[in-house]
Design a protein around this motif. Structure first.
Motif: not given
Length: 584
Positions: A264-273, A283-291
């Motif tokens: 019940d959480r999403a972590i937003v990071v900067e890049g693919y790596l 920690i699997g609940e991680v996504v990133a915008p596309l640059g």
């Protein structure tokens, strides 16, 4: 890909589907009267509070408040969109699903096929002799073979037309490869045309939609790559296409969505790596915008899975400013949002590899509401100055105008008022022009006439039509109930169901209890008539109270003209009330 599902087809699927059968795949149900109960799949509990009414076609949990129909249950438990849920249920119950496939929908399938062929090609190249440098770099970054395979990483060789030739051998039309952004036309000095691979000598990161279909790519050059002339961009994404819109897509979401739902959480990071490094750390609940900067559309996409979204930032001044800039975007998407600040100079990838998962979880646990950074940026060094604090409140009120859904607006107003130390009514009046500040309900400890009418409208669509037709909604004094009543007056059944789910939890639970109790029609009719009569009777009284308040305010500021005008209006209202009593 398929087109829009017709409304009549949706109704047929809803009628043919067995809610109890679908729920029973996830929840052990037992009969209780005309309904069934079980342990809620949406929160931990020991005593069953999850109720399924097959007859009425809804589920409801009296513990956590989750509510909906068969489509909502599949959407929530399987993290699907509404169209995906309809198709899944239609397949389950053998309901044919005619669709309205327009030209854009017909163009998606060949583009998805072209991207899938390219993804397989890039993956094979990474495993082959030409992918040695790329494999060494990925090992240096700490990526395991299992992670490389799970995320579908690949390698785009440097020769100019290798992918283009491969796609031709696979029968992919050139126009599809061009539209998907895999190749591009080039003009040669001798005047001859041709095509060129868009991605050359890059590590390839497939970008997928929420169902896992490849719709685009991101490519990264290797460090230390010799370059002649202008250096190439470090990262290069596919061009936008009928299947790919950068601002509406998040990297890693298809792989992260189950973990997001579980935690019940999403972590937003900067890049693919960053995404892959955190996944490797567990920690699997991680996504990133596309640059690019995070968009409201990307956040709305995340809201389908959770309302707890933590964005990672650098802990320096620039990171704080970035957090402040992101707050309005979160607010527009109906999210409060939190910011996790890493030590200066660190990113999630380097931090988790050096410090480990436990240290990163500590940073995430210390995440603070993004409004803190926003208010801090507005207030500046004199954060305690009254004027700057008032300016922050006005700016937050202005931002609240972007919030689309009434109940999202209500929640965000309460949170903002608590943080800023201002009255909710102030933010409501400035943040929602044309809507009066919330008046206190007539009966604070029991459902008032307006709340009761909303209950009745939610319970019975026919009653909702009658309430709308008689014009009583315009006389509602409480904005929350007025918005709810206006939404429930919609004739579209799918829209009504969504609005019912969006009602405040206490009202939604009273509606559910009414439906489960099977109250007689005569009782509903009596309640309807009483509520309408009560609202109409109080009209003059409410206006009198408002005018008396105007008189007191005018007297306090010494405005004698306003006092006289208000006194005349009060006398007129009192005369009208006496005349009405005489007639009855």
């Amino acid at each position: 890909m398929t087109g829009r599902i017709r409304d009549e087809a949706i109704r047929t699927v809803r009628e043919r589907a067995s809610l109890s059968e679908v729920v029973s795949e996830v929840v052990a149900l037992r009969r209780r009267g005309r309904s069934a109960v079980g342990l809620c799949p949406f929160h931990a509990e020991k005593t069953p509070s999850f109720t399924v009414s097959e007859e009425r076609g809804f589920f409801h949990c009296f513990g956590c408040g989750e509510h909906g129909d068969v489509f909502a249950f599949v959407m929530k438990t399987q993290s699907l969109t509404f169209p995906e849920a309809v198709r899944r249920i239609a397949d389950r119950f053998g309901v044919p699903l005619p669709e309205e496939a327009g030209e854009p929908a017909r163009r998606r399938e060949p583009l998805t096929a072209a991207n899938a062929a390219a993804a397989a090609f890039f993956q094979a190249e990474l495993r082959g002799p030409g992918g040695g440098r790329a494999r060494a770099y990925l090992r240096e970054r700490g990526l395991s073979e299992e992670l490389i395979e799970r995320f579908g990483l690949g390698w785009a060789p440097g020769a100019g037309e290798v992918l283009a030739r491969h796609l031709r051998t696979k029968g992919v039309p050139l126009e599809d490869a061009l539209t998907a952004g895999l190749v591009m036309r080039r003009d040669r000095p001798d005047g001859a045309g041709g095509v060129l691979d868009r991605f050359r000598e890059r590590i390839m990161f497939p970008i997928t939609d929420t169902s896992g279909k490849v719709i685009a790519f991101g490519g990264r050059i290797l460090p230390g790559r010799p370059a002649s002339g202008e250096p190439p961009p470090k990262y290069l994404n596919s061009a936008e296409s009928p299947v790919f819109r950068k601002g509406h897509t998040l990297y890693g979401l298809a792989l992260a969505r189950d973990a997001i739902r579980k935690t019940d959480r999403a972590i937003v990071v900067e890049g693919y790596l960053d995404v892959i490094a955190l996944a490797q750390a567990g920690i699997g609940e991680v996504v990133a915008p596309l640059g690019t900067a995070l968009t409201a559309e990307q956040l709305r996409l995340l809201r389908r899975f959770t309302e707890t979204v933590i964005a990672c930032f650098d802990g320096d001044l620039a990171g704080r400013r970035a957090a402040a800039r992101s707050f309005p975007v979160f607010l527009e998407a109906g999210l409060w949002g939190r910011g996790a600040f890493l030590p200066a100079g660190e990113d999630p990838d380097t931090f988790v590899r050096a410090q480990g998962r436990v240290a990163l979880e500590g940073v995430l646990a210390a995440a603070e509401p993004l409004v803190e950074a926003f208010v801090g940026a507005l207030a500046g060094p004199k954060g305690d100055a009254v004027g700057r604090h008032a300016e922050a409140a006005r700016e937050v009120a202005r931002l609240l105008k972007r919030v689309r859904e009434p109940h999202e607006f209500d929640v965000l107003v309460r949170l903002a008022a608590q943080r800023l130390g201002v009255r909710e009514e102030t933010l409501r009046s400035e943040g929602a022009p044309g809507v009066a500040p919330a008046a206190a309900p007539d009966e604070p400890h029991a459902p008032g006439a307006e709340a009761m009418l909303v209950e009745l409208m939610a319970e019975d669509a026919t009653l909702a039509e009658r309430v709308a037709a008689c014009g009583i909604i315009a006389e509602f004094q409480h904005p929350e109930w007025r918005r709810a009543a206006e939404a429930l007056a919609q004739r579209d059944e799918t829209e009504r169901q969504a609005r019912l789910e969006a009602l405040p939890r206490d009202i939604r639970e009273r509606v559910v209890r009414r439906l489960l109790e099977e109250r007689p029609d005569v009782e509903r009719e009596r309640a309807l008539a009483d509520c309408i009569a009560h609202i109409r009777r109080r009209g003059p009284r409410g206006e009198e109270r408002r005018v008396r308040d105007e008189i007191r305010a005018a007297q306090a500021r010494g405005d004698s003209e306003a006092v006289e005008a208000a006194m005349r209006r009060l006398k007129q209202l009192m005369d009208e009330t006496q005349a009405e009593k005489a007639r009855t």
